[in-house]
Motif scaffolding. Structure first.
Motif, mmCIF file in Angstrom:
data_model
loop_
_atom_site.group_PDB
_atom_site.id
_atom_site.type_symbol
_atom_site.label_atom_id
_atom_site.label_comp_id
_atom_site.label_asym_id
_atom_site.label_seq_id
_atom_site.Cartn_x
_atom_site.Cartn_y
_atom_site.Cartn_z
ATOM 1 N N GLN A 1 0.846 -1.187 0.000
ATOM 2 C CA GLN A 1 0.000 0.000 0.000
ATOM 3 C C GLN A 1 0.889 1.248 0.000
ATOM 4 O O GLN A 1 1.734 1.426 0.874
ATOM 5 N N VAL A 2 0.683 2.106 -0.989
ATOM 6 C CA VAL A 2 1.449 3.341 -1.075
ATOM 7 C C VAL A 2 1.025 4.282 0.040
ATOM 8 O O VAL A 2 -0.165 4.417 0.335
ATOM 9 N N GLN A 3 1.997 4.924 0.645
ATOM 10 C CA GLN A 3 1.703 5.904 1.680
ATOM 11 C C GLN A 3 2.251 7.259 1.272
ATOM 12 O O GLN A 3 3.340 7.367 0.695
ATOM 13 N N LEU A 4 1.483 8.306 1.589
ATOM 14 C CA LEU A 4 1.853 9.672 1.266
ATOM 15 C C LEU A 4 1.833 10.507 2.535
ATOM 16 O O LEU A 4 0.872 10.432 3.303
ATOM 17 N N VAL A 5 2.879 11.299 2.725
ATOM 18 C CA VAL A 5 2.955 12.151 3.912
ATOM 19 C C VAL A 5 3.285 13.570 3.475
ATOM 20 O O VAL A 5 4.378 13.826 2.942
ATOM 21 N N GLU A 6 2.343 14.482 3.712
ATOM 22 C CA GLU A 6 2.544 15.883 3.340
ATOM 23 C C GLU A 6 3.184 16.661 4.481
ATOM 24 O O GLU A 6 3.023 16.308 5.656
ATOM 25 N N SER A 7 3.851 17.730 4.114
ATOM 26 C CA SER A 7 4.402 18.660 5.094
ATOM 27 C C SER A 7 4.566 20.018 4.428
ATOM 28 O O SER A 7 4.475 20.122 3.202
ATOM 29 N N GLY A 8 4.777 21.037 5.243
ATOM 30 C CA GLY A 8 5.079 22.358 4.711
ATOM 31 C C GLY A 8 3.956 23.366 4.790
ATOM 32 O O GLY A 8 4.137 24.528 4.412
ATOM 33 N N GLY A 9 2.798 22.958 5.266
ATOM 34 C CA GLY A 9 1.713 23.912 5.391
ATOM 35 C C GLY A 9 1.985 24.918 6.494
ATOM 36 O O GLY A 9 2.955 24.796 7.247
ATOM 37 N N GLY A 10 1.138 25.914 6.576
ATOM 38 C CA GLY A 10 1.297 26.927 7.615
ATOM 39 C C GLY A 10 0.428 28.125 7.343
ATOM 40 O O GLY A 10 -0.480 28.070 6.512
ATOM 41 N N SER A 11 0.727 29.189 8.064
ATOM 42 C CA SER A 11 -0.032 30.430 7.935
ATOM 43 C C SER A 11 0.876 31.518 7.384
ATOM 44 O O SER A 11 1.987 31.713 7.885
ATOM 45 N N VAL A 12 0.378 32.194 6.366
ATOM 46 C CA VAL A 12 1.138 33.290 5.761
ATOM 47 C C VAL A 12 0.191 34.432 5.450
ATOM 48 O O VAL A 12 -1.032 34.240 5.384
ATOM 49 N N GLN A 13 0.762 35.584 5.216
ATOM 50 C CA GLN A 13 -0.039 36.712 4.775
ATOM 51 C C GLN A 13 -0.171 36.680 3.260
ATOM 52 O O GLN A 13 0.641 36.067 2.557
ATOM 53 N N ALA A 14 -1.193 37.336 2.774
ATOM 54 C CA ALA A 14 -1.409 37.411 1.336
ATOM 55 C C ALA A 14 -0.156 37.955 0.650
ATOM 56 O O ALA A 14 0.485 38.881 1.142
ATOM 57 N N GLY A 15 0.173 37.325 -0.476
ATOM 58 C CA GLY A 15 1.395 37.692 -1.187
ATOM 59 C C GLY A 15 2.587 36.840 -0.823
ATOM 60 O O GLY A 15 3.616 36.888 -1.502
ATOM 61 N N GLY A 16 2.462 36.077 0.243
ATOM 62 C CA GLY A 16 3.564 35.245 0.698
ATOM 63 C C GLY A 16 3.663 33.938 -0.065
ATOM 64 O O GLY A 16 2.909 33.684 -1.014
ATOM 65 N N SER A 17 4.611 33.124 0.364
ATOM 66 C CA SER A 17 4.887 31.860 -0.306
ATOM 67 C C SER A 17 4.969 30.720 0.693
ATOM 68 O O SER A 17 5.338 30.922 1.852
ATOM 69 N N LEU A 18 4.649 29.536 0.211
ATOM 70 C CA LEU A 18 4.829 28.308 0.970
ATOM 71 C C LEU A 18 5.247 27.214 0.003
ATOM 72 O O LEU A 18 4.898 27.257 -1.185
ATOM 73 N N ARG A 19 5.975 26.241 0.525
ATOM 74 C CA ARG A 19 6.352 25.090 -0.284
ATOM 75 C C ARG A 19 5.894 23.820 0.431
ATOM 76 O O ARG A 19 6.325 23.544 1.553
ATOM 77 N N LEU A 20 5.011 23.094 -0.229
ATOM 78 C CA LEU A 20 4.524 21.839 0.312
ATOM 79 C C LEU A 20 5.362 20.690 -0.226
ATOM 80 O O LEU A 20 5.811 20.725 -1.377
ATOM 81 N N SER A 21 5.526 19.690 0.598
ATOM 82 C CA SER A 21 6.233 18.476 0.194
ATOM 83 C C SER A 21 5.362 17.263 0.446
ATOM 84 O O SER A 21 4.533 17.274 1.364
ATOM 85 N N CYS A 22 5.556 16.235 -0.345
ATOM 86 C CA CYS A 22 4.812 14.991 -0.182
ATOM 87 C C CYS A 22 5.792 13.844 -0.381
ATOM 88 O O CYS A 22 6.281 13.627 -1.499
ATOM 89 N N ALA A 23 6.067 13.148 0.692
ATOM 90 C CA ALA A 23 6.952 11.996 0.631
ATOM 91 C C ALA A 23 6.126 10.756 0.342
ATOM 92 O O ALA A 23 5.168 10.469 1.066
ATOM 93 N N ALA A 24 6.478 10.038 -0.709
ATOM 94 C CA ALA A 24 5.721 8.863 -1.133
ATOM 95 C C ALA A 24 6.555 7.602 -0.948
ATOM 96 O O ALA A 24 7.758 7.602 -1.207
ATOM 97 N N SER A 25 5.894 6.550 -0.515
ATOM 98 C CA SER A 25 6.592 5.274 -0.367
ATOM 99 C C SER A 25 6.824 4.621 -1.727
ATOM 100 O O SER A 25 7.703 3.764 -1.869
#
Length: 120
Positions: A1-25
């Motif tokens: 069974q493939v597993q996926l784990v996300e990370s990188g979310g958070g709170s930012v102000q408008a105009g800001g940036s975030l980078r999400l990651s997803c580690a897959a088995s």
């Protein structure tokens, strides 16, 4: 069974940036990012073919979001720039065995989600 784990979310102000990651088995033909805002249906945001590298973006994120992958490490990324309050949602990494990476209903493997909150 493939597993996926996300990370990188958070709170930012408008105009800001975030980078999400997803580690897959393991990696399937298509990988994508979905999001679900409170009271809304989950929507496909972007997808990538792990074979050809072909990408797709929903209109609302074109020019602001970039999907990429690190095949060597089975990791999917979502770079989100110029974030808007309407981008606020739970973001999910997903995989599908179909070769049509915009066939959203075919995504059957899901991560647990990571929250993105954009304040004005």
């Amino acid at each position: 069974q493939v597993q996926l784990v996300e990370s990188g979310g958070g709170s930012v102000q408008a105009g800001g940036s975030l980078r999400l990651s997803c580690a897959a088995s393991a990696v399937t033909l298509c990988m994508g990012w979905f999001r679900q805002a409170p009271g809304m249906e989950r929507e496909g945001v972007t997808s990538i073919s792990t074979v050809f590298g072909t990408t797709y973006y929903t209109d609302s994120v074109k020019g602001r979001f970039t999907i990429s992958r690190d095949n060597a490490n089975n990791t999917l990324f979502l770079q989100m720039n110029s974030l808007k309050p309407e981008d606020t949602a739970m973001y999910y990494c997903a995989q599908a065995y179909t070769s049509n990476c915009t066939s959203w209903s075919r995504y059957a493997i899901w991560g647990q989600g990571t929250q993105v909150t954009v304040s004005s």
